[in-house]
Design a protein around this motif. Structure first.
Motif, PDB file in Angstrom:
ATOM      1  N   CYS A 116     -15.795   2.258  19.301  1.00  0.00           N
ATOM      2  CA  CYS A 116     -14.363   2.571  19.236  1.00  0.00           C
ATOM      3  C   CYS A 116     -14.035   3.285  17.926  1.00  0.00           C
ATOM      4  O   CYS A 116     -14.756   3.138  16.933  1.00  0.00           O
ATOM      5  CB  CYS A 116     -13.547   1.282  19.318  1.00  0.00           C
ATOM      6  N   PRO A 125      -4.617   0.250  21.622  1.00  0.00           N
ATOM      7  CA  PRO A 125      -5.519  -0.119  22.729  1.00  0.00           C
ATOM      8  C   PRO A 125      -6.940   0.404  22.549  1.00  0.00           C
ATOM      9  O   PRO A 125      -7.861  -0.075  23.213  1.00  0.00           O
ATOM     10  CB  PRO A 125      -4.846   0.506  23.958  1.00  0.00           C
ATOM     11  N   ARG A 126      -7.139   1.371  21.628  1.00  0.00           N
ATOM     12  CA  ARG A 126      -8.483   1.906  21.378  1.00  0.00           C
ATOM     13  C   ARG A 126      -9.232   1.137  20.299  1.00  0.00           C
ATOM     14  O   ARG A 126     -10.435   1.347  20.104  1.00  0.00           O
ATOM     15  CB  ARG A 126      -8.390   3.375  20.958  1.00  0.00           C
ATOM     16  N   SER A 130      -8.725  -4.641  20.294  1.00  0.00           N
ATOM     17  CA  SER A 130      -8.072  -4.531  21.604  1.00  0.00           C
ATOM     18  C   SER A 130      -9.072  -4.343  22.735  1.00  0.00           C
ATOM     19  O   SER A 130      -8.951  -4.948  23.804  1.00  0.00           O
ATOM     20  CB  SER A 130      -7.081  -3.366  21.596  1.00  0.00           C
ATOM     21  N   VAL A 131     -10.083  -3.501  22.495  1.00  0.00           N
ATOM     22  CA  VAL A 131     -11.082  -3.243  23.529  1.00  0.00           C
ATOM     23  C   VAL A 131     -11.870  -4.510  23.848  1.00  0.00           C
ATOM     24  O   VAL A 131     -12.159  -4.803  25.012  1.00  0.00           O
ATOM     25  CB  VAL A 131     -12.024  -2.094  23.106  1.00  0.00           C
ATOM     26  N   SER A 132     -12.187  -5.301  22.824  1.00  0.00           N
ATOM     27  CA  SER A 132     -12.915  -6.559  23.038  1.00  0.00           C
ATOM     28  C   SER A 132     -12.122  -7.488  23.946  1.00  0.00           C
ATOM     29  O   SER A 132     -12.656  -8.068  24.902  1.00  0.00           O
ATOM     30  CB  SER A 132     -13.188  -7.253  21.700  1.00  0.00           C
ATOM     31  N   LYS A 133     -10.823  -7.622  23.638  1.00  0.00           N
ATOM     32  CA  LYS A 133      -9.976  -8.506  24.443  1.00  0.00           C
ATOM     33  C   LYS A 133      -9.850  -8.001  25.879  1.00  0.00           C
ATOM     34  O   LYS A 133      -9.904  -8.781  26.838  1.00  0.00           O
ATOM     35  CB  LYS A 133      -8.590  -8.606  23.805  1.00  0.00           C
ATOM     36  N   ARG A 134      -9.683  -6.687  26.025  1.00  0.00           N
ATOM     37  CA  ARG A 134      -9.538  -6.117  27.373  1.00  0.00           C
ATOM     38  C   ARG A 134     -10.797  -6.331  28.197  1.00  0.00           C
ATOM     39  O   ARG A 134     -10.724  -6.705  29.380  1.00  0.00           O
ATOM     40  CB  ARG A 134      -9.216  -4.624  27.274  1.00  0.00           C
ATOM     41  N   LEU A 135     -11.961  -6.101  27.600  1.00  0.00           N
ATOM     42  CA  LEU A 135     -13.226  -6.291  28.322  1.00  0.00           C
ATOM     43  C   LEU A 135     -13.385  -7.744  28.766  1.00  0.00           C
ATOM     44  O   LEU A 135     -13.894  -8.025  29.855  1.00  0.00           O
ATOM     45  CB  LEU A 135     -14.401  -5.864  27.448  1.00  0.00           C
ATOM     46  N   GLU A 137     -10.992  -9.788  29.503  1.00  0.00           N
ATOM     47  CA  GLU A 137     -10.070 -10.015  30.622  1.00  0.00           C
ATOM     48  C   GLU A 137     -10.595  -9.421  31.923  1.00  0.00           C
ATOM     49  O   GLU A 137     -10.376  -9.974  33.006  1.00  0.00           O
ATOM     50  CB  GLU A 137      -8.703  -9.418  30.283  1.00  0.00           C
ATOM     51  N   GLU A 138     -11.309  -8.310  31.819  1.00  0.00           N
ATOM     52  CA  GLU A 138     -11.773  -7.593  33.006  1.00  0.00           C
ATOM     53  C   GLU A 138     -13.132  -8.064  33.522  1.00  0.00           C
ATOM     54  O   GLU A 138     -13.480  -7.803  34.671  1.00  0.00           O
ATOM     55  CB  GLU A 138     -11.859  -6.091  32.704  1.00  0.00           C
ATOM     56  N   TYR A 144     -14.761 -14.321  25.230  1.00  0.00           N
ATOM     57  CA  TYR A 144     -14.497 -13.506  24.048  1.00  0.00           C
ATOM     58  C   TYR A 144     -14.664 -14.377  22.810  1.00  0.00           C
ATOM     59  O   TYR A 144     -13.930 -15.346  22.617  1.00  0.00           O
ATOM     60  CB  TYR A 144     -13.084 -12.927  24.135  1.00  0.00           C
TER      61      TYR A 144
END
Length: 453
Positions: A116, A125-126, A130-135, A137-138, A144
Motif C-alpha cells: 500500500c 482506504p488505501r 485500512s486495507v488490513s481491516k478490509r481484508l 472483513e472480506e 486481524y
C-alpha cells in the motif's frame, strides 16, 4: 538429546553484547540486547507468537484460518513462522517504503504480500491500516492481528524480554533505550523494569515525522508533526494502545540521515549487522550523552537484522541518492566521480523539440545542452519546456534553436562546490564542466544539493 520440538521454541534468550567503540567517549557501560538471534531475526518473533497464542485461547482463529496483519515486515516474519507451525495462512499488508528484502523474505516463508502507499492518512482506504481491516472483513475464517492495539504485544515483552534483561544485567540496569513503533517492546519491558526498580529510566527513540515525542511532552496530538520519513519500524502517525506513556521517561528524535549513517557505523565499528532502527537508537544515545553517568548500565535493544536493508542503508547508491552518504566533496570533479565516464547527452540546434523530449524520457534527465558546429549555444530545460508546450503543443515540431534558453556556464573541473553553488540558481539550473581530456559533462542543481546535504 537436546532438541527443540519446533522453531518457535528457539525464540528468546537473546544475547547482550557490550558496545566498545561507538560509546567509548561516553560515561557508563553500554550494552546491546541483540534480537537478531531469534529465528525470524527480530524482536517481533516474541509478540507474534504471543498474539497467536492468545487468539487461539479466545477462539478468535480456527484451524486452517487466515491471519491478516499490517506490518513493517518484522512482525510479519514472526507471524509467518508461527503460521507455518500452527497451520494457518498469512496475508501481510506493507507500506511501499518497506525494503524489498522484507517483502521477498515474507513471500519466501509463504505469506501473501499486499503493498500500500505510504503517504496517505491512516483513515484513507488505501492505507495499510485500512486495507488490513478490509481484508479481514472480506476473508472467511480470518483474524486481524492489529499489533498496534493488541495488548498481547506488550505482554510478551513483560513476560520475556524484560525479565531476560533484568537477569542478564543482574539487576544493575539503570537505563533502557529502544525505538518505539507499536509500543509493545518499550511498554512491556518498561513496566517490568519499573516494577523491579522504579528508578530505571525508560527512553524511547522517535523519528522526525512521528507524533510520539510531542504527545508525550504536551499531551497534544499534533498533526503538523506528521510527514513522510524513511526510517523503518519506529515512529507513528497514530497512538497505538500498546504505547504506555506512563512508563516512558523521555523520547529522543533522530533524523533519517543519522539513522542510516549510524546503522552502517554499527556494522563497521562494532561488527553488529542490524537494521536502521538500531542506527536511530545508537545515535539517540550519543545525542543524550550528558544524561549518563560513570556507574550507569545502559541497555539498548537492537530490533532486527541488517540483511533486510542491503538494498537501502547498506547500498551506497541508495544512500547517495538521498544525500546520506558522508562524502568529502570539494570540487566539480568530485561531483562527477560517479558518472563522468557516461557520455554527455546533447541535442543539435536544428533538431526538433520532440527529439529533446524523447531524449529526456530515454535518459531520465531534466536539462540538455544545445550544440551547433561543436559549440554549446543554448539549453533545453524541462521546466521551461513544459511551460511552453502547455501553452502551445505545436512547438513539438519546432526547431530547438527557436525555443532554447541561454547556454550554460562552463567551469574547470577544479572549481569549488562553493563557486558552483553561486552559478547554479533559479535562472541557471546547471553548469558544464570541462574535463582534462577536453570533454564536457554537466552538473545540475540536484548534484550540488546532494553534495551539500
Amino acid at each position: 538429546m537436546k532438541v527443540y520440538n519446533n522453531i518457535l521454541e528457539t525464540i528468546g534468550n537473546t544475547p547482550i553484547v557490550r558496545l566498545n567503540k561507538m560509546t567509548k567517549d561516553l560515561e557508563g557501560d553500554f550494552l546491546a540486547k541483540v534480537e537478531t538471534t531469534n529465528p525470524g531475526n527480530s524482536v517481533k518473533d516474541r509478540m507474534a507468537v504471543k498474539m497467536i497464542d492468545e487468539a487461539e485461547k479466545q477462539g478468535l482463529i480456527k484451524p486452517g484460518g487466515t491471519v491478516i496483519e499490517g506490518t513493517s515486515g518484522n512482525t510479519g516474519m514472526g507471524l509467518a513462522l508461527a503460521c507455518i507451525i500452527r497451520g494457518y495462512k498469512l496475508i501481510c499488508v506493507l507500506s511501499d517504503k518497506q525494503s524489498k528484502e522484507k517483502m521477498d523474505i515474507l513471500r519466501a516463508v509463504g505469506a501473501e504480500v499486499v503493498v500500500c502507499p505510504t503517504n496517505v492518512e491512516p483513515e484513507d482506504p488505501r492505507s495499510y491500516y485500512s486495507v488490513s481491516k478490509r481484508l479481514a472483513e472480506e476473508t472467511p475464517n480470518s483474524w486481524y492481528v492489529n499489533q498496534y492495539d493488541n495488548l498481547a504485544n506488550r505482554e510478551a515483552h513483560y513476560e520475556s524480554t524484560g525479565p531476560e534483561i533484568w537477569e542478564q544485567t543482574e539487576g544493575k540496569i539503570t537505563h533502557f533505550v529502544v525505538g518505539v513503533g507499536t509500543g509493545g517492546t518499550i511498554s512491556g519491558v518498561g513496566k517490568y523494569l519499573k516494577e523491579k526498580n522504579p528508578d530505571v529510566k525508560i527512553i524511547g527513540i522517535d523519528t522526525y515525522g512521528s507524533v510520539f515525542k510531542k504527545y508525550h511532552e504536551t499531551g497534544i496530538f499534533d498533526e503538523n508533526e506528521i510527514y513522510p520519513y524513511i526510517t523503518e519500524g519506529i515512529g507513528e502517525d497514530i497512538l497505538p494502545k500498546n504505547v504506555d506513556f506512563s512508563v516512558i521517561d523521555h523520547f529522543e528524535k533522530v533524523t533519517d540521515k543519522d539513522a542510516a549513517i549510524y546503522t552502517r557505523k554499527l556494522a563497521l565499528e562494532e561488527g553488529i549487522f542490524v537494521g536502521n532502527s538500531a542506527g536511530s537508537a545508537i545515535k539517540g544515545i550519543l545525542q543524550m550523552k550528558d544524561m549518563f553517568k560513570k556507574d550507569d548500565v545502559v541497555v539498548v535493544l537492537f530490533h532486527d537484522h541488517g540483511s533486510r536493508y542491503v538494498g537501502k542503508m547498506f547500498n551506497d547508491d541508495w544512500m547517495r541518492d538521498r544525500g546520506f552518504l558522508e562524502e568529502n566533496h570539494k570540487s566539480a570533479e568530485d561531483l562527477l566521480e560517479n558518472h563522468k565516464d557516461q557520455p554527455l547527452v546533447t541535442v543539435g540546434v536544428e533538431e526538433l523539440v520532440s527529439h529533446a523530449v524523447a531524449k529526456m524520457r530515454q535518459y531520465k534527465i531534466s536539462q540538455i545542452p544545445v550544440t551547433k558546429d561543436g559549440e554549446f549555444v543554448g539549453l533545453i530545460d524541462e521546466t521551461a519546456l513544459i511551460n511552453q508546450l502547455v501553452d502551445n503543443n505545436e512547438l513539438k515540431d519546432e526547431a530547438i534553436g527557436n525555443i532554447m534558453g541561454p547556454k550554460l556556464p562552463i567551469v574547470k573541473s577544479s572549481t569549488s562546490i562553493k563557486e558552483l553553488s553561486k552559478l547554479i540558481n533559479k535562472e541557471m539550473p546547471a553548469v558544464l564542466v570541462e574535463l582534462e581530456n577536453g570533454k564536457h559533462h554537466i552538473i545540475t542543481r540536484h548534484d550540488v544539493i546532494g553534495a551539500m546535504a
